[in-house]
Design a protein around this motif. Structure first.
Motif, mmCIF file in Angstrom:
data_model
loop_
_atom_site.group_PDB
_atom_site.id
_atom_site.type_symbol
_atom_site.label_atom_id
_atom_site.label_comp_id
_atom_site.label_asym_id
_atom_site.label_seq_id
_atom_site.Cartn_x
_atom_site.Cartn_y
_atom_site.Cartn_z
ATOM 1 N N ASP A 359 -11.796 12.117 -85.704
ATOM 2 C CA ASP A 359 -11.971 10.967 -86.594
ATOM 3 C C ASP A 359 -13.393 10.878 -87.144
ATOM 4 O O ASP A 359 -13.601 10.498 -88.303
ATOM 5 C CB ASP A 359 -11.629 9.670 -85.854
ATOM 6 C CG ASP A 359 -10.133 9.552 -85.567
ATOM 7 O OD1 ASP A 359 -9.357 10.308 -86.188
ATOM 8 O OD2 ASP A 359 -9.744 8.727 -84.727
ATOM 9 N N ALA A 360 -14.358 11.234 -86.321
ATOM 10 C CA ALA A 360 -15.757 11.110 -86.743
ATOM 11 C C ALA A 360 -16.198 12.248 -87.662
ATOM 12 O O ALA A 360 -17.250 12.150 -88.295
ATOM 13 C CB ALA A 360 -16.664 11.068 -85.508
ATOM 14 N N HIS A 361 -15.393 13.304 -87.737
ATOM 15 C CA HIS A 361 -15.793 14.475 -88.535
ATOM 16 C C HIS A 361 -14.616 14.988 -89.364
ATOM 17 O O HIS A 361 -14.325 16.194 -89.384
ATOM 18 C CB HIS A 361 -16.325 15.578 -87.612
ATOM 19 C CG HIS A 361 -17.572 15.205 -86.883
ATOM 20 N ND1 HIS A 361 -18.825 15.301 -87.448
ATOM 21 C CD2 HIS A 361 -17.761 14.711 -85.631
ATOM 22 C CE1 HIS A 361 -19.732 14.887 -86.572
ATOM 23 N NE2 HIS A 361 -19.110 14.521 -85.462
ATOM 24 N N LEU A 362 -13.960 14.074 -90.085
ATOM 25 C CA LEU A 362 -12.792 14.449 -90.874
ATOM 26 C C LEU A 362 -13.120 15.448 -91.974
ATOM 27 O O LEU A 362 -12.264 16.219 -92.402
ATOM 28 C CB LEU A 362 -12.153 13.198 -91.493
ATOM 29 C CG LEU A 362 -11.309 12.323 -90.561
ATOM 30 C CD1 LEU A 362 -10.809 11.099 -91.295
ATOM 31 C CD2 LEU A 362 -10.142 13.114 -89.981
ATOM 32 N N ASP A 363 -14.357 15.427 -92.446
ATOM 33 C CA ASP A 363 -14.743 16.328 -93.534
ATOM 34 C C ASP A 363 -15.338 17.635 -93.023
ATOM 35 O O ASP A 363 -15.865 18.435 -93.794
ATOM 36 C CB ASP A 363 -15.739 15.647 -94.468
ATOM 37 C CG ASP A 363 -17.018 15.210 -93.750
ATOM 38 O OD1 ASP A 363 -17.042 15.223 -92.506
ATOM 39 O OD2 ASP A 363 -17.985 14.833 -94.449
ATOM 40 N N SER A 364 -15.249 17.865 -91.723
ATOM 41 C CA SER A 364 -15.846 19.051 -91.116
ATOM 42 C C SER A 364 -14.762 19.984 -90.588
ATOM 43 O O SER A 364 -13.659 19.540 -90.242
ATOM 44 C CB SER A 364 -16.767 18.624 -89.961
ATOM 45 O OG SER A 364 -17.130 19.721 -89.146
ATOM 46 N N VAL A 365 -15.071 21.284 -90.519
ATOM 47 C CA VAL A 365 -14.168 22.247 -89.888
ATOM 48 C C VAL A 365 -14.549 22.456 -88.425
ATOM 49 O O VAL A 365 -14.014 23.336 -87.750
ATOM 50 C CB VAL A 365 -14.158 23.601 -90.632
ATOM 51 C CG1 VAL A 365 -13.567 23.451 -92.013
ATOM 52 C CG2 VAL A 365 -15.556 24.210 -90.690
ATOM 53 N N GLY A 366 -15.467 21.641 -87.929
ATOM 54 C CA GLY A 366 -15.801 21.692 -86.514
ATOM 55 C C GLY A 366 -17.226 22.125 -86.240
ATOM 56 O O GLY A 366 -18.025 22.358 -87.142
ATOM 57 N N ARG A 367 -17.508 22.215 -84.960
ATOM 58 C CA ARG A 367 -18.833 22.613 -84.482
ATOM 59 C C ARG A 367 -18.820 24.090 -84.116
ATOM 60 O O ARG A 367 -17.813 24.619 -83.626
ATOM 61 C CB ARG A 367 -19.193 21.769 -83.254
ATOM 62 C CG ARG A 367 -20.482 22.139 -82.568
ATOM 63 C CD ARG A 367 -20.750 21.211 -81.390
ATOM 64 N NE ARG A 367 -21.463 20.005 -81.805
ATOM 65 C CZ ARG A 367 -21.599 18.924 -81.040
ATOM 66 N NH1 ARG A 367 -21.059 18.884 -79.842
ATOM 67 N NH2 ARG A 367 -22.279 17.876 -81.482
ATOM 68 N N VAL A 368 -19.924 24.763 -84.349
ATOM 69 C CA VAL A 368 -20.029 26.198 -84.040
ATOM 70 C C VAL A 368 -19.729 26.426 -82.556
ATOM 71 O O VAL A 368 -20.305 25.767 -81.678
ATOM 72 C CB VAL A 368 -21.439 26.718 -84.391
ATOM 73 C CG1 VAL A 368 -21.579 28.182 -83.984
ATOM 74 C CG2 VAL A 368 -21.698 26.556 -85.894
ATOM 75 N N GLY A 431 -24.689 21.318 -85.508
ATOM 76 C CA GLY A 431 -23.793 22.464 -85.545
ATOM 77 C C GLY A 431 -22.435 22.215 -86.164
ATOM 78 O O GLY A 431 -21.548 23.070 -86.068
ATOM 79 N N PHE A 432 -22.243 21.068 -86.815
ATOM 80 C CA PHE A 432 -20.980 20.804 -87.508
ATOM 81 C C PHE A 432 -21.044 21.427 -88.901
ATOM 82 O O PHE A 432 -22.035 21.270 -89.624
ATOM 83 C CB PHE A 432 -20.710 19.305 -87.605
ATOM 84 C CG PHE A 432 -20.208 18.709 -86.321
ATOM 85 C CD1 PHE A 432 -18.851 18.723 -86.017
ATOM 86 C CD2 PHE A 432 -21.088 18.154 -85.398
ATOM 87 C CE1 PHE A 432 -18.386 18.188 -84.826
ATOM 88 C CE2 PHE A 432 -20.630 17.616 -84.211
ATOM 89 C CZ PHE A 432 -19.269 17.632 -83.917
ATOM 90 N N VAL A 433 -19.963 22.112 -89.260
ATOM 91 C CA VAL A 433 -19.914 22.877 -90.506
ATOM 92 C C VAL A 433 -18.924 22.242 -91.479
ATOM 93 O O VAL A 433 -17.841 21.809 -91.085
ATOM 94 C CB VAL A 433 -19.509 24.343 -90.229
ATOM 95 C CG1 VAL A 433 -19.301 25.111 -91.525
ATOM 96 C CG2 VAL A 433 -20.567 25.028 -89.362
ATOM 97 N N LYS A 434 -19.328 22.193 -92.747
ATOM 98 C CA LYS A 434 -18.434 21.779 -93.816
ATOM 99 C C LYS A 434 -18.235 22.969 -94.758
ATOM 100 O O LYS A 434 -19.186 23.677 -95.066
ATOM 101 C CB LYS A 434 -19.020 20.600 -94.601
ATOM 102 C CG LYS A 434 -19.194 19.329 -93.782
ATOM 103 C CD LYS A 434 -19.825 18.227 -94.626
ATOM 104 C CE LYS A 434 -20.079 16.971 -93.787
ATOM 105 N NZ LYS A 434 -20.728 15.900 -94.587
#
Length: 539
Positions: A359-368, A431-434
């Motif tokens: 929920d906090a990172h809906l625009d992200s593909v995740g953390r490395v 380390g969160f990637v968009k």
């Protein structure tokens, strides 16, 4: 190092060759086959595979693998020989996959949508010695006249009938299995840097390239899935995507073997059957493309109560519409959705959403992930600061060493072990990637850069829209204008509605000026990515 988890096993920097330093898990399986051997030793009587009305324990899987390996050995398949698997999702795919590892050969899985010319190219490029195939695919199998290296055509079932060609002799696997007497043959002990499989890329431009997946690549990716998703022997994962591609092969099959869980095999994805199978076998985990989740929610037989064991829902290949996330959260509050980003060349995951952070990172593909190394680079080959946009260069023990017998393509795509992904994105200090776009798909409208993901996410917010994609429509004045392809079955949505919706959220130059309404879903490759080259053929 961005991934923090107290349960994460120890890792260290290792030198791989003269120009690669990679972070590796210290304690890890020696090779792909040893993952299965460990599962057999620790979980012999536990459920390993389910396909249609059949099921196998790990002990039974191993017996089948030994028998299949004996057949391949007797046919003269040697270590490092390439064996093409033109096989649908079924238990025999798994038996053959590990039998090939047993004798030290190299598996070359090919998606069953491939046609004869493409299959012929792949088999010639890797100089395949054998091909195993479903009888229903026999017409597409090349002869020795087409592929000089080909010595064995192996049909995996008894339904060939009159499809057998005298110009291309074929053996029938069940007949060979029936003739085998129990005789143990020594298994090949592969080095971690040996190639275990060759996966051919989607070939969005030109001929596909064969990514060389090593044993170390598979091992580290399976461990990333195990620890990133907290998977255990109690998990049952649905294989609803093709087994022949990196998600099915690594995220489902290899990972379930690593943890001693069960793989539930669907021949092909159909929402109703998926939901029935998931409920019957208490599915806890799967990875699918977002469109599959949408189809499940649209299925009248969808039952939250029947899916109460489902705890991890991985997705990738495309953004998950916010509306779908909200509906899943409403109906399945215990389902932990996990966006993951990767590619064939990275043996799948590079980033992943940590538990509870979707929920906090809906625009992200995740953390490395712990052993991955991601750099955001500009066109001059310089790393850019956090938050700035550039191309993702990726290194780590799950990144392939290159392309099979293609040094030119390897030199173009790799720098000191870093694979140039072709994806434009940014990374924050945590380390969160968009991901914004493919480098070649970014639009340039009169000098203004437009990233597809932003516009497509906006379009997906229109009620009734199931899929959307944008491409650049050639313009003699501006170079490109934004053109949208929208799939909204059974909905009345006009161009005016699209324009009004987008104007509320986007800069004016990003608003689609023209729309093509589709009667069928967007064309996608086997990894779930939209084939925009095909969409551009409309112009």
């Amino acid at each position: 190092m961005y991934w923090t988890d107290p349960q994460l096993p120890a890792h260290r920097i290792e030198a791989w060759g003269h120009d690669r330093l990679v972070r590796c898990f210290v304690e890890r399986p020696a090779n792909f086959l040893s993952m299965l051997q460990t599962a057999v030793a620790q979980h012999a009587t536990r459920k390993a595979l389910v396909f249609e009305d059949q099921r196998w324990t790990y002990q039974e899987v191993w017996r089948s693998v030994e028998l299949y390996a004996q057949v391949l050995h007797n046919l003269g398949i040697q270590p490092q020989d390439r064996v093409v698997l033109f096989v649908s999702n079924r238990a025999e795919f798994v038996f053959l996959l590990f039998a090939i590892q047993y004798i030290g050969a190299i598996a070359v899985p090919v998606g069953i949508r491939e046609q004869r010319p493409g299959l012929t190219y792949i088999m010639n490029q890797c100089k395949a010695k054998a091909v195993a195939f479903d009888s229903s695919l026999a017409e597409r199998i090349p002869s020795k006249a087409d592929v000089a290296s080909l010595e064995h055509r192996i049909c995996i079932d008894n339904n060939l009938g009159d499809q057998v060609s005298t110009a291309a002799p074929t053996v029938v696997l069940p007949d060979l299995l029936a003739k085998q007497s129990p005789k143990e043959i020594p298994f090949f002990v592969a080095d971690q840097f040996d190639v275990a499989a060759i996966l051919y890329t989607s070939g969005t431009t030109g001929n596909p390239k064969g990514a060389m997946i090593t044993h170390a690549n598979i091992v580290h990716s399976a461990l990333h899935y195990e620890y990133g998703m907290h998977l255990t022997q109690n998990d049952s994962s649905m294989l609803a995507v093709p087994a022949s591609h990196v998600t099915g092969l690594i995220a489902i099959i290899a990972t379930m073997v690593q943890v001693g869980g069960a793989t539930l095999i669907m021949r092909e994805f159909k929402a109703k059957q998926f939901l029935e199978f998931a409920a019957k076998e208490n599915m806890t985990h799967t990875l699918m493309v977002p469109a599959m989740y949408s189809l499940c929610l649209l299925e009248p037989s969808f039952s939250a109560e029947a899916l109460k064991q489902w705890r991890i829902g991985g997705y990738g290949g495309a953004p998950m519409p916010v509306a779908v996330i909200e509906q899943l959260a409403k109906h399945l509050p215990n389902l932990d959705l996990r966006n993951a980003y990767g590619a064939t060349e990275t043996t799948s995951p590079v980033t992943m959403i940590p538990a509870g952070m979707n929920d906090a990172h809906l625009d992200s593909v995740g953390r490395v992930l712990p052993c991955a190394d991601v750099r955001i680079m500009n066109d001059a080959g310089q790393e850019v600061p956090f938050g700035e946009t550039g191309e993702l260069w990726i290194n780590g023990p799950m990144v392939v060493p290159g392309y099979w017998d293609n040094p030119e393509a390897t030199a173009q795509s790799f720098t000191a072990g870093y694979w140039h992904s072709g994806d434009l994105g940014c990374m924050d200090k945590d380390g969160f990637v968009k991901i914004f776009d493919r480098k070649k798909d970014m639009l340039n409208r009169g000098g203004f850069k437009i990233y597809s993901v932003e516009v497509e996410n906006c379009l997906m917010g229109i009620p009734g829209v199931l899929e959307a994609a944008i491409v650049g429509k050639p313009c003699p004045v501006l170079g490109e204008r934004v053109h949208a392809f929208i799939y909204a079955p059974n909905q009345s949505i006009s161009q005016d509605i699209v324009t009004a919706h987008c104007k509320q959220a986007l800069a004016d130059y990003k608003v689609p000026e023209t729309v093509t309404w589709l009667d069928t879903p967007l064309p996608r490759n086997a990894n779930g990515k939209v084939m925009k080259r095909q969409l551009r053929l409309d112009f």
